[in-house]
Design a protein around this motif. Sequence first.
Motif, PDB file in Angstrom:
ATOM      1  N   SER A  65       0.826  -1.200   0.000  1.00 50.42           N
ATOM      2  CA  SER A  65       0.000   0.000   0.000  1.00 50.42           C
ATOM      3  C   SER A  65       0.868   1.261   0.000  1.00 50.42           C
ATOM      4  CB  SER A  65      -0.924  -0.003   1.216  1.00 50.42           C
ATOM      5  OG  SER A  65      -0.168   0.024   2.396  1.00 50.42           O
ATOM      6  N   GLU A  66       0.278   2.311  -0.506  1.00 52.93           N
ATOM      7  CA  GLU A  66       0.956   3.600  -0.594  1.00 52.93           C
ATOM      8  C   GLU A  66       1.108   4.210   0.800  1.00 52.93           C
ATOM      9  OE1 GLU A  66       0.153   7.879  -2.771  1.00 52.93           O
ATOM     10  OE2 GLU A  66      -1.241   6.232  -3.059  1.00 52.93           O
ATOM     11  N   TYR A 111       2.190   9.477   4.076  1.00 52.88           N
ATOM     12  CA  TYR A 111       3.045  10.652   3.923  1.00 52.88           C
ATOM     13  C   TYR A 111       4.482  10.208   4.088  1.00 52.88           C
ATOM     14  CZ  TYR A 111       2.611  10.367   8.964  1.00 52.88           C
ATOM     15  OH  TYR A 111       2.605   9.914  10.252  1.00 52.88           O
ATOM     16  N   GLU A 132      -7.820  19.580   0.810  1.00 52.12           N
ATOM     17  CA  GLU A 132      -7.371  18.346   0.170  1.00 52.12           C
ATOM     18  C   GLU A 132      -7.783  17.081   0.926  1.00 52.12           C
ATOM     19  OE1 GLU A 132      -3.152  18.744  -0.504  1.00 52.12           O
ATOM     20  OE2 GLU A 132      -3.439  20.555  -1.704  1.00 52.12           O
ATOM     21  N   ALA A 185      -9.786  14.279  -0.965  1.00 50.97           N
ATOM     22  CA  ALA A 185      -8.954  13.527  -1.913  1.00 50.97           C
ATOM     23  C   ALA A 185      -7.986  12.616  -1.166  1.00 50.97           C
ATOM     24  CB  ALA A 185      -8.192  14.484  -2.827  1.00 50.97           C
ATOM     25  N   PHE A 186      -7.453  13.088  -0.047  1.00 50.24           N
ATOM     26  CA  PHE A 186      -6.558  12.272   0.785  1.00 50.24           C
ATOM     27  C   PHE A 186      -7.306  11.033   1.274  1.00 50.24           C
ATOM     28  CE2 PHE A 186      -4.506  11.655   5.081  1.00 50.24           C
ATOM     29  CZ  PHE A 186      -3.275  11.217   4.616  1.00 50.24           C
ATOM     30  N   ARG A 187      -8.520  11.244   1.751  1.00 50.26           N
ATOM     31  CA  ARG A 187      -9.346  10.135   2.240  1.00 50.26           C
ATOM     32  C   ARG A 187      -9.611   9.136   1.114  1.00 50.26           C
ATOM     33  NH1 ARG A 187     -13.877  11.383   5.985  1.00 50.26           N
ATOM     34  NH2 ARG A 187     -13.821   9.412   7.046  1.00 50.26           N
ATOM     35  N   ALA A 188      -9.964   9.627  -0.055  1.00 49.82           N
ATOM     36  CA  ALA A 188     -10.238   8.739  -1.190  1.00 49.82           C
ATOM     37  C   ALA A 188      -8.989   7.957  -1.591  1.00 49.82           C
ATOM     38  CB  ALA A 188     -10.766   9.554  -2.371  1.00 49.82           C
ATOM     39  N   ARG A 189      -7.833   8.605  -1.515  1.00 46.56           N
ATOM     40  CA  ARG A 189      -6.586   7.963  -1.919  1.00 46.56           C
ATOM     41  C   ARG A 189      -6.154   6.871  -0.949  1.00 46.56           C
ATOM     42  NH1 ARG A 189      -1.270   9.079  -0.654  1.00 46.56           N
ATOM     43  NH2 ARG A 189      -1.761  11.096   0.267  1.00 46.56           N
ATOM     44  N   VAL A 190      -6.288   7.119   0.343  1.00 43.05           N
ATOM     45  CA  VAL A 190      -5.757   6.172   1.325  1.00 43.05           C
ATOM     46  C   VAL A 190      -6.783   5.159   1.819  1.00 43.05           C
ATOM     47  CG1 VAL A 190      -3.983   7.797   2.051  1.00 43.05           C
ATOM     48  CG2 VAL A 190      -6.091   7.627   3.368  1.00 43.05           C
ATOM     49  N   GLY A 191      -8.070   5.457   1.687  1.00 41.08           N
ATOM     50  CA  GLY A 191      -9.112   4.524   2.117  1.00 41.08           C
ATOM     51  C   GLY A 191      -9.586   4.782   3.534  1.00 41.08           C
TER      52      GLY A 191
END
Length: 101
Positions: free
Chosen positions: A2-3, A6, A46, A49-55
Amino acid sequence: MSEKLYNRDNIDKAVAMFEERELDSAEALLASARLFTQALDRFKKEAPAFRARVGEERIRDFAMEEFNDLVYEIQDAVPVAVRIFNSLMRSPEDPKGTPGG
């Protein structure tokens, strides 16, 4: 894999760059406060978008750990800032008028 949420190295480098400026205490306080409010405003914009990116699971962990720690640090700092402000507003002859006193 997983990404990362930060990059901790980027944070450490940013802090080191700030500290290398060798600002006096008033300059450092005002500069860091400006950086904080700007970063908070940016994060607010942001965050979706952060929430959407990390789940959802990872965002909850972030909220309960790192962001929670940040909020506690801010809450602890506010009364100190208010006491310093109040002491700066008092007359120097007042025994309570000295920051840190």
